[in-house]
Design a protein around this motif. Structure first.
Motif, PDB file in Angstrom:
ATOM      1  N   SER A   1       0.825  -1.209   0.000  1.00 22.51           N
ATOM      2  CA  SER A   1       0.000   0.000   0.000  1.00 22.51           C
ATOM      3  C   SER A   1       0.858   1.257   0.000  1.00 22.51           C
ATOM      4  CB  SER A   1      -0.919   0.008   1.219  1.00 22.51           C
ATOM      5  OG  SER A   1      -1.643   1.220   1.307  1.00 22.51           O
ATOM      6  N   ARG A   2       1.835   1.322   0.889  1.00 20.96           N
ATOM      7  CA  ARG A   2       2.651   2.528   1.021  1.00 20.96           C
ATOM      8  C   ARG A   2       3.511   2.775  -0.218  1.00 20.96           C
ATOM      9  NH1 ARG A   2       4.829   2.835   7.306  1.00 20.96           N
ATOM     10  NH2 ARG A   2       2.835   2.350   8.315  1.00 20.96           N
ATOM     11  N   ALA A   3       4.156   1.731  -0.711  1.00 18.62           N
ATOM     12  CA  ALA A   3       5.029   1.900  -1.875  1.00 18.62           C
ATOM     13  C   ALA A   3       4.229   2.269  -3.116  1.00 18.62           C
ATOM     14  CB  ALA A   3       5.829   0.620  -2.111  1.00 18.62           C
ATOM     15  N   SER A   4       3.131   1.577  -3.351  1.00 24.38           N
ATOM     16  CA  SER A   4       2.324   1.828  -4.539  1.00 24.38           C
ATOM     17  C   SER A   4       1.712   3.222  -4.511  1.00 24.38           C
ATOM     18  CB  SER A   4       1.217   0.782  -4.664  1.00 24.38           C
ATOM     19  OG  SER A   4       1.751  -0.506  -4.774  1.00 24.38           O
ATOM     20  N   SER A   5       1.208   3.629  -3.356  1.00 23.96           N
ATOM     21  CA  SER A   5       0.593   4.944  -3.239  1.00 23.96           C
ATOM     22  C   SER A   5       1.605   6.048  -3.509  1.00 23.96           C
ATOM     23  CB  SER A   5      -0.026   5.116  -1.844  1.00 23.96           C
ATOM     24  OG  SER A   5      -1.034   4.156  -1.602  1.00 23.96           O
ATOM     25  N   SER A   6       2.808   5.901  -2.972  1.00 25.70           N
ATOM     26  CA  SER A   6       3.841   6.906  -3.170  1.00 25.70           C
ATOM     27  C   SER A   6       4.244   7.031  -4.631  1.00 25.70           C
ATOM     28  CB  SER A   6       5.072   6.583  -2.319  1.00 25.70           C
ATOM     29  OG  SER A   6       4.816   6.807  -0.946  1.00 25.70           O
ATOM     30  N   VAL A   7       4.507   5.899  -5.259  1.00 32.82           N
ATOM     31  CA  VAL A   7       4.966   5.949  -6.646  1.00 32.82           C
ATOM     32  C   VAL A   7       3.846   6.406  -7.574  1.00 32.82           C
ATOM     33  CG1 VAL A   7       5.871   4.584  -8.567  1.00 32.82           C
ATOM     34  CG2 VAL A   7       6.839   4.324  -6.283  1.00 32.82           C
TER      35      VAL A   7
ATOM     36  N   LYS B   1       1.879  10.500 -11.150  1.00 42.66           N
ATOM     37  CA  LYS B   1       0.788  11.412 -11.492  1.00 42.66           C
ATOM     38  C   LYS B   1       1.334  12.822 -11.705  1.00 42.66           C
ATOM     39  CE  LYS B   1      -3.859  12.825 -10.075  1.00 42.66           C
ATOM     40  NZ  LYS B   1      -4.922  12.671  -9.049  1.00 42.66           N
ATOM     41  N   ALA B   2       2.249  13.237 -10.826  1.00 41.99           N
ATOM     42  CA  ALA B   2       2.892  14.547 -10.986  1.00 41.99           C
ATOM     43  C   ALA B   2       3.753  14.578 -12.237  1.00 41.99           C
ATOM     44  CB  ALA B   2       3.729  14.865  -9.746  1.00 41.99           C
ATOM     45  N   THR B   3       4.425  13.475 -12.525  1.00 40.96           N
ATOM     46  CA  THR B   3       5.267  13.377 -13.716  1.00 40.96           C
ATOM     47  C   THR B   3       4.429  13.504 -14.980  1.00 40.96           C
ATOM     48  OG1 THR B   3       6.831  11.950 -12.526  1.00 40.96           O
ATOM     49  CG2 THR B   3       6.930  11.920 -14.933  1.00 40.96           C
ATOM     50  N   ALA B   4       3.280  12.828 -15.005  1.00 46.73           N
ATOM     51  CA  ALA B   4       2.389  12.902 -16.161  1.00 46.73           C
ATOM     52  C   ALA B   4       1.846  14.310 -16.343  1.00 46.73           C
ATOM     53  CB  ALA B   4       1.236  11.911 -15.988  1.00 46.73           C
ATOM     54  N   ALA B   5       1.478  14.960 -15.246  1.00 47.64           N
ATOM     55  CA  ALA B   5       0.940  16.319 -15.324  1.00 47.64           C
ATOM     56  C   ALA B   5       1.966  17.301 -15.863  1.00 47.64           C
ATOM     57  CB  ALA B   5       0.456  16.765 -13.949  1.00 47.64           C
ATOM     58  N   ALA B   6       3.240  17.047 -15.555  1.00 49.32           N
ATOM     59  CA  ALA B   6       4.305  17.933 -16.014  1.00 49.32           C
ATOM     60  C   ALA B   6       4.769  17.606 -17.429  1.00 49.32           C
ATOM     61  CB  ALA B   6       5.497  17.856 -15.056  1.00 49.32           C
ATOM     62  N   GLY B   7       4.339  16.462 -17.958  1.00 49.16           N
ATOM     63  CA  GLY B   7       4.783  16.039 -19.282  1.00 49.16           C
ATOM     64  C   GLY B   7       6.269  15.739 -19.330  1.00 49.16           C
ATOM     65  N   SER B   8       6.817  15.263 -18.214  1.00 47.44           N
ATOM     66  CA  SER B   8       8.259  15.029 -18.113  1.00 47.44           C
ATOM     67  C   SER B   8       8.645  13.646 -18.622  1.00 47.44           C
ATOM     68  CB  SER B   8       8.704  15.169 -16.657  1.00 47.44           C
ATOM     69  OG  SER B   8      10.057  14.816 -16.493  1.00 47.44           O
TER      70      SER B   8
ATOM     71  N   VAL C   1      12.538  14.224  -7.287  1.00 54.75           N
ATOM     72  CA  VAL C   1      12.825  15.316  -6.351  1.00 54.75           C
ATOM     73  C   VAL C   1      11.641  16.270  -6.232  1.00 54.75           C
ATOM     74  CG1 VAL C   1      14.344  17.278  -5.865  1.00 54.75           C
ATOM     75  CG2 VAL C   1      15.300  15.151  -6.781  1.00 54.75           C
ATOM     76  N   ALA C   2      11.092  16.692  -7.349  1.00 54.28           N
ATOM     77  CA  ALA C   2      10.009  17.681  -7.327  1.00 54.28           C
ATOM     78  C   ALA C   2       8.767  17.162  -6.604  1.00 54.28           C
ATOM     79  CB  ALA C   2       9.653  18.096  -8.749  1.00 54.28           C
ATOM     80  N   ALA C   3       8.517  15.867  -6.691  1.00 53.91           N
ATOM     81  CA  ALA C   3       7.318  15.283  -6.070  1.00 53.91           C
ATOM     82  C   ALA C   3       7.666  14.473  -4.824  1.00 53.91           C
ATOM     83  CB  ALA C   3       6.580  14.412  -7.080  1.00 53.91           C
ATOM     84  N   GLN C   4       8.736  14.824  -4.169  1.00 58.63           N
ATOM     85  CA  GLN C   4       9.266  14.019  -3.064  1.00 58.63           C
ATOM     86  C   GLN C   4       8.333  13.883  -1.876  1.00 58.63           C
ATOM     87  OE1 GLN C   4      12.333  16.315  -0.515  1.00 58.63           O
ATOM     88  NE2 GLN C   4      12.527  17.228  -2.562  1.00 58.63           N
ATOM     89  N   ASP C   5       7.421  14.820  -1.667  1.00 58.56           N
ATOM     90  CA  ASP C   5       6.510  14.709  -0.536  1.00 58.56           C
ATOM     91  C   ASP C   5       5.626  13.468  -0.630  1.00 58.56           C
ATOM     92  OD1 ASP C   5       7.560  17.009   0.502  1.00 58.56           O
ATOM     93  OD2 ASP C   5       5.892  18.309  -0.088  1.00 58.56           O
ATOM     94  N   GLU C   6       5.451  12.957  -1.852  1.00 56.49           N
ATOM     95  CA  GLU C   6       4.647  11.751  -2.034  1.00 56.49           C
ATOM     96  C   GLU C   6       5.268  10.539  -1.341  1.00 56.49           C
ATOM     97  OE1 GLU C   6       1.693  11.441  -3.388  1.00 56.49           O
ATOM     98  OE2 GLU C   6       1.501  13.481  -4.174  1.00 56.49           O
ATOM     99  N   PHE C   7       6.572  10.560  -1.138  1.00 51.56           N
ATOM    100  CA  PHE C   7       7.223   9.434  -0.466  1.00 51.56           C
ATOM    101  C   PHE C   7       6.857   9.394   1.016  1.00 51.56           C
ATOM    102  CE2 PHE C   7      10.537  10.369  -3.848  1.00 51.56           C
ATOM    103  CZ  PHE C   7      10.096   9.362  -4.689  1.00 51.56           C
ATOM    104  N   VAL C   8       6.624  10.549   1.590  1.00 52.37           N
ATOM    105  CA  VAL C   8       6.337  10.643   3.021  1.00 52.37           C
ATOM    106  C   VAL C   8       4.838  10.631   3.292  1.00 52.37           C
ATOM    107  CG1 VAL C   8       6.628  12.042   5.095  1.00 52.37           C
ATOM    108  CG2 VAL C   8       8.482  11.914   3.411  1.00 52.37           C
ATOM    109  N   ALA C   9       4.083  11.387   2.503  1.00 56.60           N
ATOM    110  CA  ALA C   9       2.639  11.501   2.700  1.00 56.60           C
ATOM    111  C   ALA C   9       1.945  11.469   1.350  1.00 56.60           C
ATOM    112  CB  ALA C   9       2.303  12.787   3.454  1.00 56.60           C
TER     113      ALA C   9
END
Length: 282
Positions: free
Chosen positions: A240-246, A251-258, A264-272
């Protein structure tokens, strides 16, 4: 915790240790990163520069760490892309040294071999090494669907087949198997699944399929699953934790078209994680 992570590294972008180390560090764990290659960028670009390190160079680095007297405090060894089959034996030697110093330490093997649609993309000898040497030595194994089929020697076209194949891997040594990037006839077209299997049961987690194609997500998943498993003792909770974070990072990567995962930019997803997905027994 202290994790010895032995896998590839790129200067630009995020794959291998460049994808796995930071998420573990962001969660508060020390990572002793040993690089099997030093590439300019991931090979998906079609062109890159940099060396594959010889096995002896990697052994020397591990020996230097051992000489600091810190192996008894190492909680786990994580391996990923090897670069060359000879490096595999060096990794298993490092695992043996760590476990001799700390018998409670675990070894997680991300058996990087290939992927659906791409086939095998590693050097000759590596797939066989993963199947015949690394798998029996591992406590945790994290194959994608293609790698699961190779390691188990069976096609995976259904959830039951995935569970059976993962069970076949456990019968050869590992305590826990995490199957990533799973899509069977039962998976909705707009979804992707992961399945975790251990001695107590099996759990499936389904997330929306995002319009993104980047390298490094599997490396991050393996690292996050491993440290969450070590800290919680639960394969379902780690899933649950690993899948939710990634998922949040992708999702942030897709939104940015990267083209590169936004580690690094979406690092808060790893914690919360902004969205939490719960696994279901299967």
């Amino acid at each position: 915790m202290n994790i010895l992570s032995i896998q590839s590294h790129v200067a630009y972008g995020h794959v291998g240790n460049a994808s796995a180390a930071f998420p573990m560090q962001r969660l508060g764990h020390e990572v002793w990163a040993v690089n099997t290659v030093q590439f300019s960028n991931h090979t998906g670009y079609g062109a890159w520069r940099g060396p594959v390190f010889p096995a002896e160079a990697i052994r020397e680095v591990v020996t230097g760490i051992e000489e600091r007297g810190v192996l008894p405090s190492c909680d786990g060894v994580l391996s990923g892309y090897m670069g060359d089959a000879a490096i595999g034996e060096t990794i298993l030697d490092a695992v043996a040294r760590v476990k001799a110093a700390n018998p409670t330490a675990l070894y997680a093997c991300d058996p990087v071999i290939g992927d659906v649609g791409r086939g095998v993309f590693v050097r000759p000898g590596i797939p066989e090494f993963m199947r015949d040497r690394a798998l029996p030595a591992a406590d945790v194994v994290t194959p994608n669907q293609f790698e699961l089929e190779f390691l188990a020697g069976a096609q995976v076209t259904s959830l039951d087949a995935a569970k059976a194949a993962a069970g076949a891997l456990l019968a050869r040594g590992p305590r826990v198997a995490l199957v990533t990037s799973l899509q069977t006839a039962e998976t909705p077209a707009d979804s992707i699944e992961m399945v975790a299997v251990d001695g107590e049961g099996a759990w499936r987690l389904r997330t929306p399929l995002l319009p993104v194609s980047v390298n490094g997500a599997g490396d991050a998943i393996a690292a996050l699953f491993f440290v969450h498993l070590l800290t919680t003792g639960s394969a379902a909770e780690a899933l649950s934790r690993a899948s939710s974070s990634v998922y949040g990072v992708l999702k942030a990567t897709a939104a940015a078209g990267s083209r590169e995962i936004l580690t690094v930019a979406a690092q808060d997803e790893f914690v919360a994680p902004s969205e939490v997905f719960a696994p279901e027994p299967c």
